[in-house]
Scaffold this active site. Sequence first.
Site, PDB file in Angstrom:
ATOM      1  N   GLY A   1       0.822  -1.205   0.000  1.00  0.00           N
ATOM      2  CA  GLY A   1       0.000   0.000   0.000  1.00  0.00           C
ATOM      3  C   GLY A   1       0.856   1.255   0.000  1.00  0.00           C
ATOM      4  CB  SER A   2       0.012   4.682   1.117  1.00  0.00           C
ATOM      5  OG  SER A   2      -1.184   4.761   0.361  1.00  0.00           O
ATOM      6  CB  VAL A   3       4.510   1.880   3.515  1.00  0.00           C
ATOM      7  CG1 VAL A   3       3.771   2.097   4.808  1.00  0.00           C
ATOM      8  CG2 VAL A   3       4.260   0.497   2.975  1.00  0.00           C
ATOM      9  CG  ASN A   4       6.022   0.534  -2.823  1.00  0.00           C
ATOM     10  OD1 ASN A   4       7.027   0.034  -2.326  1.00  0.00           O
ATOM     11  ND2 ASN A   4       5.788   0.533  -4.125  1.00  0.00           N
ATOM     12  CE  LYS A   5       0.070   6.499  -2.148  1.00  0.00           C
ATOM     13  NZ  LYS A   5      -1.109   7.186  -1.597  1.00  0.00           N
TER      14      LYS A   5
END
Length: 631
Positions: free
Chosen positions: A344-348
Amino acid sequence: MPGPSSGRQARRPLSVRATRPAKRRGANARVRLTVGRLLLVSALLLAGIKLVQVQGFEAAELSLKAQQQRATPQDIPAERGAILDRNGNQLAFSIEARALYAVPKLMRKNWAEQLEKDPSIGSFEDHAKAIGAAIQQVLGTEVDGQRTDEQTMTEKLLRDTTYIELVDNVEPTKAAAIRKQFNEIGSEFRAVRVYPNGKLASNIVGAANWRKDMTPGATHGQLGLESSQDNLLAGRNGRRVVDTIQGGDVVIPGADRDRELEPATPGKSLELTLDIDTQYVVQNMVTDYTAKSGAKSGSAVVLDSKTGEILAMANDKTFDPANFGKATEDEKRNIAVTSVYEPGSVNKIITAAGAIEDGLFKPDEVLTVPGRIQVADRWIRDAWPHGDLDMTFTGVFGKSSNVGTLMAAQKLGEERYADLLRKFGLGKRTGSGLTGEEAGLVPPLNQWSGSTFGNLPIGQGLSMTLLQMTGMYQAMANDGLRIPPRIIRAEVDGNGSRKETERPEAVRVVSPETAKTVREMFRSVVQDAPGQTGTGAAAALSGYQIAGKTGTAQQIDPDGRYSSTDYWITFAGILPADNPRYVVGIMLDGPTGTPFSSSAAPLFHDIASYLAQRYQVPLSAEQSPLITLTP
């Protein structure tokens, strides 16, 4: 009528025929007797010569051969090394024990021979009862779940068998006391593996036990590091010569010969990077938070930001290594490295790092972010509905905008993004030394479809382990230098000599300046201010600058579509952001309980608070400034 002369002539022939054969038989008998005597004397003479030869000239050689017929070489098990935390606290170690055994048939035979010489010694049954009573007196009625009362021991001794084990895992001093009274009771070496902290870190340490089915019997690892590092921990066996029954494996108790040929070499101990106190606290926090959230499972990892060393790795499910046979497969798994998920968004953070490194955006640069964006044949929206919205580049990540992230990723380009995935260590195992570690999945660039680049930057369409995710943030905390995580810190030999394991080679992901800028940008995630609140405000820790990122990734339904109800909830954070010391990664699988189902930020706060106290982390020189997210 015949005359006298006629009568004499008739008797003469008869007299001659009767006398001559008798003389011949007497002569033959004397010859046979003489020959028999000569043969007997010769046989006795030869037997005497042979006796002199056997008892004299060949005595030593024949005695050696007789000994060799029942002399058996055996391995001597080596002492197994311990497993220690970074401060020398024991997580696993071995203690000596003994197994008491008997050879009832031989005991009965020897007793019968003694009984013939001295009838006053009593029956073998009485002798067996006396041994049983002595064992109960020394050991009590039970040892490690095994009955050792007089009746049980006596019944075993009276069985019609060549070998029988009486009791296992006996203290050496107590075994010696029993053998001092009855040397026909045998004693075999055993080693009991002890885990003084019970379930603590059991998913990492694993389990080992004594294997009777191996030759020689020894402690061997079955799970975790106990298994993967078995050769190093086990050491090298020694050799001895013992007397055995008919050349078999059963050592004759009380035999004269039992000598060592080659001493055993103890195994080395492992010093881990774990801190036992941190592991204990984090493990309890993870277990409690996972239960409150209603998640199927939960896990957390704490890394030293400078070295990549794993200070704690905790899962909500653990097992008792002393009784691992009763553990379920889920309890035995170390999900921090064996389970993969979409982050999810931690990959941003990858898009943020690439865009800053390549000078594509400045932190305070304002972007007009529409409510949705088209990638190939797909439309991607933000988690909240909006029309065109002005956001700073920092605000794109503070508010976790999917659309804004994809706008930046498209400017970065597919090839550059794929290169960053590799540098961040995704798609391959970390080489941490932990058993069962998965590599995760990153689709190769040449297999990307039109919509792939609409998924990857927002943390979908790829998978990773929690350790890999935490390692991404370690690179940002360590000024852009990623150091692959490790669990084994050093090897320690029997003399206490310590040999540090080779440190993994570092990978430059981005420049120190870029890493510092990204950390400052991601402080916005935890800020709490009217109109400028980030998605992870609950992670903030008073007195410290915190940088981090929340993540919510849809799971895959059985029909192959992204679920609208089941999620992976993640968080990764840096303590403190202005002078990084620790990185914490958290994953919850499918939480359902409110208010814990939407974020792992509160759990990060609790872990970070403990770390700051435990390691006396200095307060940040200044508080995080208020960062504009939406002008």
